[in-house]
Design a protein around this motif. Structure first.
Motif, mmCIF file in Angstrom:
data_model
loop_
_atom_site.group_PDB
_atom_site.id
_atom_site.type_symbol
_atom_site.label_atom_id
_atom_site.label_comp_id
_atom_site.label_asym_id
_atom_site.label_seq_id
_atom_site.Cartn_x
_atom_site.Cartn_y
_atom_site.Cartn_z
ATOM 1 N N GLY A 108 0.780 -1.235 0.000
ATOM 2 C CA GLY A 108 0.000 0.000 0.000
ATOM 3 C C GLY A 108 0.804 1.272 0.000
ATOM 4 N N VAL A 109 2.137 1.157 -0.051
ATOM 5 C CA VAL A 109 2.993 2.338 -0.004
ATOM 6 C C VAL A 109 3.626 2.560 -1.379
ATOM 7 C CG1 VAL A 109 4.988 3.446 1.068
ATOM 8 C CG2 VAL A 109 3.499 1.969 2.433
ATOM 9 N N GLY A 110 3.139 3.583 -2.081
ATOM 10 C CA GLY A 110 3.720 3.971 -3.354
ATOM 11 C C GLY A 110 4.725 5.093 -3.157
ATOM 12 N N ARG A 111 5.208 5.613 -4.236
ATOM 13 C CA ARG A 111 6.233 6.652 -4.162
ATOM 14 C C ARG A 111 5.714 7.921 -3.496
ATOM 15 N NH1 ARG A 111 11.236 7.514 -6.380
ATOM 16 N NH2 ARG A 111 11.855 9.697 -6.687
ATOM 17 N N LYS A 112 4.468 8.297 -3.797
ATOM 18 C CA LYS A 112 3.921 9.512 -3.190
ATOM 19 C C LYS A 112 3.841 9.368 -1.668
ATOM 20 C CE LYS A 112 -0.350 10.403 -2.607
ATOM 21 N NZ LYS A 112 -1.808 10.611 -2.743
ATOM 22 N N THR A 113 3.324 8.238 -1.216
ATOM 23 C CA THR A 113 3.233 7.988 0.218
ATOM 24 C C THR A 113 4.609 8.013 0.865
ATOM 25 O OG1 THR A 113 1.211 6.685 0.003
ATOM 26 C CG2 THR A 113 2.539 6.296 1.965
ATOM 27 N N ALA A 114 5.569 7.356 0.225
ATOM 28 C CA ALA A 114 6.932 7.330 0.754
ATOM 29 C C ALA A 114 7.521 8.736 0.813
ATOM 30 C CB ALA A 114 7.809 6.420 -0.104
ATOM 31 N N ASN A 115 7.245 9.539 -0.204
ATOM 32 C CA ASN A 115 7.745 10.914 -0.217
ATOM 33 C C ASN A 115 7.175 11.727 0.938
ATOM 34 O OD1 ASN A 115 9.518 10.861 -2.391
ATOM 35 N ND2 ASN A 115 7.951 11.398 -3.889
ATOM 36 N N VAL A 116 5.893 11.537 1.228
ATOM 37 C CA VAL A 116 5.267 12.261 2.336
ATOM 38 C C VAL A 116 5.917 11.873 3.660
ATOM 39 C CG1 VAL A 116 3.147 12.612 3.662
ATOM 40 C CG2 VAL A 116 3.047 12.553 1.171
ATOM 41 N N VAL A 117 6.097 10.580 3.872
ATOM 42 C CA VAL A 117 6.697 10.110 5.122
ATOM 43 C C VAL A 117 8.131 10.611 5.247
ATOM 44 C CG1 VAL A 117 7.419 8.073 6.415
ATOM 45 C CG2 VAL A 117 5.208 8.088 5.262
ATOM 46 N N MET A 118 8.894 10.522 4.170
ATOM 47 C CA MET A 118 10.279 10.979 4.213
ATOM 48 C C MET A 118 10.352 12.466 4.531
ATOM 49 S SD MET A 118 12.272 8.422 3.823
ATOM 50 C CE MET A 118 13.792 9.344 3.618
ATOM 51 N N ASN A 119 9.423 13.238 3.987
ATOM 52 C CA ASN A 119 9.421 14.685 4.203
ATOM 53 C C ASN A 119 8.930 15.047 5.603
ATOM 54 O OD1 ASN A 119 7.678 17.387 4.040
ATOM 55 N ND2 ASN A 119 9.361 17.570 2.584
ATOM 56 N N CYS A 120 7.759 14.553 5.959
ATOM 57 C CA CYS A 120 7.123 14.972 7.209
ATOM 58 C C CYS A 120 7.775 14.358 8.443
ATOM 59 C CB CYS A 120 5.642 14.614 7.180
ATOM 60 S SG CYS A 120 4.693 15.465 5.897
ATOM 61 N N ALA A 121 8.257 13.129 8.314
ATOM 62 C CA ALA A 121 8.836 12.451 9.477
ATOM 63 C C ALA A 121 10.335 12.649 9.596
ATOM 64 C CB ALA A 121 8.525 10.954 9.416
#
Length: 227
Positions: free
Chosen positions: A116-129
């Motif tokens: 369930g984790v695509g590139r957009k989701t991964a980008n959000v987590v990498m940025n926000c977390a």
């Protein structure tokens, strides 16, 4: 959009909102990951409504696994595609427990291997977390990037590549938040509200919309693009 214009574009947005954040609600990196997975084809408002009680009970992958798929569904059944999302959240939680000691990996490529984790989701987590200078291209960012002339591309990957190439320091970390907020509240899909946009002078969109005429006896106050 030229380099000087791009700098001014983000300078103005930064001046009015120096510390933009995601509108998803969470208390730790794991909850952020879950919230972003649930937000696919759903609104942040809807996700927050569904996860408030869930996140009071579940703060770790192990607790999510213990809750189980059916238990999770009861919390998120108001969210679109909740059956598939529940399956993915339980599966990724099991992997985090088994392979990562319950921690969310600080690596985009590793994140995208999770269910369930695509590139957009991964980008959000990498940025926000983790504070990474990533560009999560959702529908708002894609629309604003193309409409304004900031980063014109026919695919999400192309827009992401162009943003990564063109967005200057010191704006890179927060750029996608400003673009999301701009698209969500001002540069809307059907009718962009150009008359109240902070960066209307920098935008290359030609068919700029004028302010609607107020009805007789009704006063209109122009809102800000980002509060």
């Amino acid at each position: 959009m030229k380099k000087d214009t791009i700098f001014e574009f983000f300078r103005i947005l930064a001046e009015h909102n120096p510390a933009p954040e995601t509108e998803l609600e969470f208390s730790n990196t794991y909850q952020l990951l879950v919230a972003v997975v649930l937000s696919a084809q759903a609104t942040d408002v809807g996700v927050n409504k569904a996860t408030r009680r869930l996140f009071e009970q579940v703060t770790t992958p192990a607790q999510m696994v213990a809750l189980g798929e059916e238990g999770l569904k009861e919390h998120i059944k108001t969210i679109g595609l909740f059956n598939g999302k529940a399956k993915n959240v339980i599966a990724l939680s099991e992997i985090l427990v088994r392979d990562f000691g319950g921690a969310v990996p600080e690596d985009r490529d590793t994140l995208t291997t999770l269910p369930g984790v695509g590139r957009k989701t991964a980008n959000v987590v990498m940025n926000c977390a983790f504070g990474a200078e990533t560009f999560a291209v959702d529908t708002h960012v894609f629309r604003v990037s193309n409409r304004t002339g900031l980063a014109k591309g026919k695919t999400v990957d192309k827009v992401e590549t162009l943003l990564d190439r063109r967005v200057p320091q010191p704006f890179r970390r927060d750029a996608h938040h400003w673009l999301i907020l701009l698209g969500r509240y001002t540069c809307k899909a059907r009718t962009p509200e150009c008359w109240r946009c902070l960066v209307v002078e920098q935008c290359e969109y030609r068919a700029k919309t004028p302010e609607p005429k107020a009805k007789a006896g009704v006063s209109r106050k122009a809102g800000a693009v980002i509060s």
